[in-house]
Design a protein around this motif. Structure first.
Motif, short mmCIF file in Angstrom:
data_model
loop_
_atom_site.label_atom_id
_atom_site.label_comp_id
_atom_site.label_asym_id
_atom_site.label_seq_id
_atom_site.Cartn_x
_atom_site.Cartn_y
_atom_site.Cartn_z
N GLU A 170 61.53 -7.75 -2.45
CA GLU A 170 62.55 -8.79 -2.64
C GLU A 170 61.95 -10.18 -2.46
N PRO A 171 62.26 -11.11 -3.38
CA PRO A 171 61.68 -12.46 -3.30
C PRO A 171 62.00 -13.20 -2.01
N GLN A 172 63.15 -12.90 -1.38
CA GLN A 172 63.55 -13.64 -0.18
C GLN A 172 62.56 -13.47 0.96
N GLY A 173 62.05 -12.24 1.16
CA GLY A 173 61.17 -12.02 2.30
C GLY A 173 59.90 -11.26 1.98
N GLY A 174 59.79 -10.73 0.76
CA GLY A 174 58.64 -9.93 0.39
C GLY A 174 57.59 -10.71 -0.38
N GLY A 175 56.57 -10.01 -0.86
CA GLY A 175 55.50 -10.64 -1.62
C GLY A 175 54.39 -11.15 -0.73
N PRO A 176 53.17 -11.20 -1.24
CA PRO A 176 52.03 -11.58 -0.40
C PRO A 176 52.03 -13.04 0.04
N ILE A 177 52.77 -13.92 -0.63
CA ILE A 177 52.81 -15.31 -0.15
C ILE A 177 53.47 -15.38 1.22
N LEU A 178 54.66 -14.78 1.36
CA LEU A 178 55.34 -14.85 2.64
C LEU A 178 54.79 -13.86 3.66
N ALA A 200 50.48 -24.64 -6.77
CA ALA A 200 50.24 -23.19 -6.86
C ALA A 200 50.68 -22.66 -8.21
N ILE A 201 50.05 -21.54 -8.60
CA ILE A 201 50.52 -20.71 -9.70
C ILE A 201 50.53 -19.27 -9.21
N ALA A 202 51.47 -18.46 -9.71
CA ALA A 202 51.60 -17.09 -9.26
C ALA A 202 51.91 -16.19 -10.44
N SER A 203 51.63 -14.89 -10.26
CA SER A 203 51.86 -13.91 -11.31
C SER A 203 52.34 -12.60 -10.71
N LEU A 218 46.42 -24.64 -4.19
CA LEU A 218 45.69 -25.86 -3.84
C LEU A 218 46.38 -26.53 -2.67
N LEU A 219 45.59 -27.01 -1.71
CA LEU A 219 46.12 -27.63 -0.50
C LEU A 219 45.53 -29.03 -0.33
N ARG A 220 46.35 -29.95 0.18
CA ARG A 220 45.87 -31.27 0.58
C ARG A 220 46.19 -31.45 2.06
N PHE A 221 45.17 -31.69 2.87
CA PHE A 221 45.33 -31.86 4.31
C PHE A 221 45.53 -33.33 4.66
N ALA A 222 46.16 -33.57 5.80
CA ALA A 222 46.36 -34.95 6.26
C ALA A 222 45.03 -35.66 6.48
N SER A 223 43.98 -34.91 6.80
CA SER A 223 42.65 -35.49 7.02
C SER A 223 41.99 -35.97 5.74
N GLY A 224 42.54 -35.56 4.59
CA GLY A 224 41.91 -35.85 3.31
C GLY A 224 41.16 -34.67 2.72
N ALA A 225 40.94 -33.62 3.52
CA ALA A 225 40.28 -32.42 3.01
C ALA A 225 41.16 -31.72 1.98
N LEU A 226 40.50 -31.00 1.07
CA LEU A 226 41.20 -30.22 0.06
C LEU A 226 40.89 -28.74 0.27
N GLY A 227 41.81 -27.87 -0.18
CA GLY A 227 41.60 -26.44 0.01
C GLY A 227 42.06 -25.63 -1.17
N THR A 228 41.47 -24.44 -1.32
CA THR A 228 41.90 -23.48 -2.32
C THR A 228 42.06 -22.12 -1.65
N ILE A 229 43.06 -21.37 -2.11
CA ILE A 229 43.26 -20.00 -1.64
C ILE A 229 43.49 -19.13 -2.86
N ALA A 345 56.18 -24.54 -5.34
CA ALA A 345 55.18 -25.07 -6.28
C ALA A 345 54.87 -24.06 -7.38
N ALA A 346 54.76 -22.78 -7.00
CA ALA A 346 54.48 -21.75 -7.99
C ALA A 346 55.64 -21.59 -8.97
N ALA A 347 56.87 -21.77 -8.48
CA ALA A 347 58.04 -21.60 -9.34
C ALA A 347 58.26 -22.80 -10.26
N THR A 348 57.88 -24.01 -9.80
CA THR A 348 58.19 -25.22 -10.56
C THR A 348 57.01 -25.80 -11.32
#
Length: 362
Positions: A170-178, A200-203, A218-229, A345-348
């Motif tokens: 179920e999208p409300q609580g399941g899936g690997p993102i949550l 984000a993009i998801a499939s 893709l992540l943007r940190f307050a420090s200015g660092a960037l991230g990918t997962i 982000a993945a949905a929009t």
């Protein structure tokens, strides 16, 4: 250290994680008395096999068992109601992650606990691993310079039977993102600081379920660092922190197989050096920095801490007043907010900011 006395702990939910809490509470304190509530058809038999008292109704356990604390290991949608019932009775709670199904519920639960003066600890168990704590210290001390980027891989294969549990689909609580990615988010926040926006993009192209099976973030940190997962729960891969860290004993780790301590999944890159997890390899230039110079490497040489047992011991200290919660409701709400922003982000298809001030004062 807490004052030794016999504690009576209630477990809400006897699924895989609930049973894990039973085991580790007994590791942390062999004298602990345990009760459990789970209305499932097989729960009474499971409780008997574990040697604990079984209840079918939450109120019956809360009113009749004289509990010192409760562990909430029920589906996420039920966290607010169950934990609130405990808090109303003055019972400290350990709530499994995510703290709640949405930010509003998480903030409400946090305010209720604060207003009642009842300890609330949230089960982001990776923070108890010494190598994760070491990584946070290395970054905080500037030992790898300014962190500019981080890359994380979570790639695993959940068995088909995993999805026999309805809420896992179920999208409300399941899936690997949550269910899974929130661990990566909390770990990155702990080591690198706050995340301010995500893309984000998801499939769901493999299982064709209502929940995603793959995502890239893709992540943007307050420090200015960037991230990918990179995240997937439908692939054959060794690049899962749960597998290679040895933290989670429900994941395979047998002689002759890829497993504990064999690979890294987190790569943190700084201007003066870099480090990896879970092996905590640290790379620095031995002399003048530059790609023509060799890198020196040091490795911590330890993985596989029983973080659930360490968390259980901390929880018992919280219950007896010997410690304050290491992962507060407010802290866990921020990790949830980032994770839900990733789903948005993945949905929009838009970059989504993570709001500030998500848990107002009571």
């Amino acid at each position: 250290m807490r004052t030794p006395r016999t504690l009576h702990i209630g477990i809400v939910g006897l699924g895989a994680i609930g049973r894990t809490h039973v085991r580790v509470l007994r590791i942390a304190d062999p004298t602990v008395v345990l009760s459990a509530v789970d209305p499932g058809a097989e729960a009474a038999a499971a409780a008997r096999s574990l040697g604990i008292t079984h209840y079918s109704d939450l109120d019956d356990m809360l009113d009749g068992a004289r509990l010192d604390a409760v562990v909430v290991a029920a589906p996420t949608d039920d966290h607010l109601a169950i934990a609130s019932a405990c808090i109303a009775r003055g019972i400290p709670v350990l709530v499994e992650k995510p703290i709640a199904a949405n930010v509003a519920d998480a903030a409400l639960l946090t305010r209720r606990a604060a207003g009642a003066g009842v300890p609330l600890l949230v089960g982001h168990h990776r923070r108890y691993n010494p190598v994760v704590q070491d990584a946070a210290r290395h970054v905080a001390r500037g030992e790898i310079g300014r962190v500019t980027a981080v890359t994380v891989m979570y790639a695993s294969r959940k068995p088909d039977t995993y999805f026999d549990i309805p809420w896992h689909r179920e999208p409300q609580g399941g899936g690997p993102i949550l269910i899974n990615l929130i661990h990566e988010i909390d770990q990155l926040r702990f080591i690198l600081g706050e995340i301010v926006s995500v893309q984000a993009i998801a499939s769901s192209g493999v299982r064709h379920l209502p929940v995603e099976d793959t995502a890239v973030v893709l992540l943007r940190f307050a420090s200015g660092a960037l991230g990918t997962i990179s995240l997937s729960d439908c692939v054959a891969s060794p690049w899962s922190y749960d597998l290679v860290s040895g933290e989670f004993d429900l994941i395979a780790d047998r002689p002759g197989l890829i497993g504990r301590g064999t690979d890294d999944t987190h790569f943190i890159m700084g201007t003066e050096g870099s480090l990896t997890l879970p092996r905590l390899r640290r790379f620095r230039f031995g002399g003048e920095p530059g790609w023509h110079q060799p890198l020196e490497v040091r490795e911590a040489g330890r993985v596989g801490a029983n973080v659930y047992a360490l968390q259980a011991a901390h929880f018992l200290d919280v219950v007896t007043g010997a410690a304050s919660p290491r992962v507060t409701g407010e802290d866990a709400t921020r990790s949830l907010a980032v994770t839900l922003a990733i789903k948005e982000a993945a949905a929009t298809g838009r970059e989504v900011p993570v709001p500030d001030g998500i848990v107002p004062s009571p």
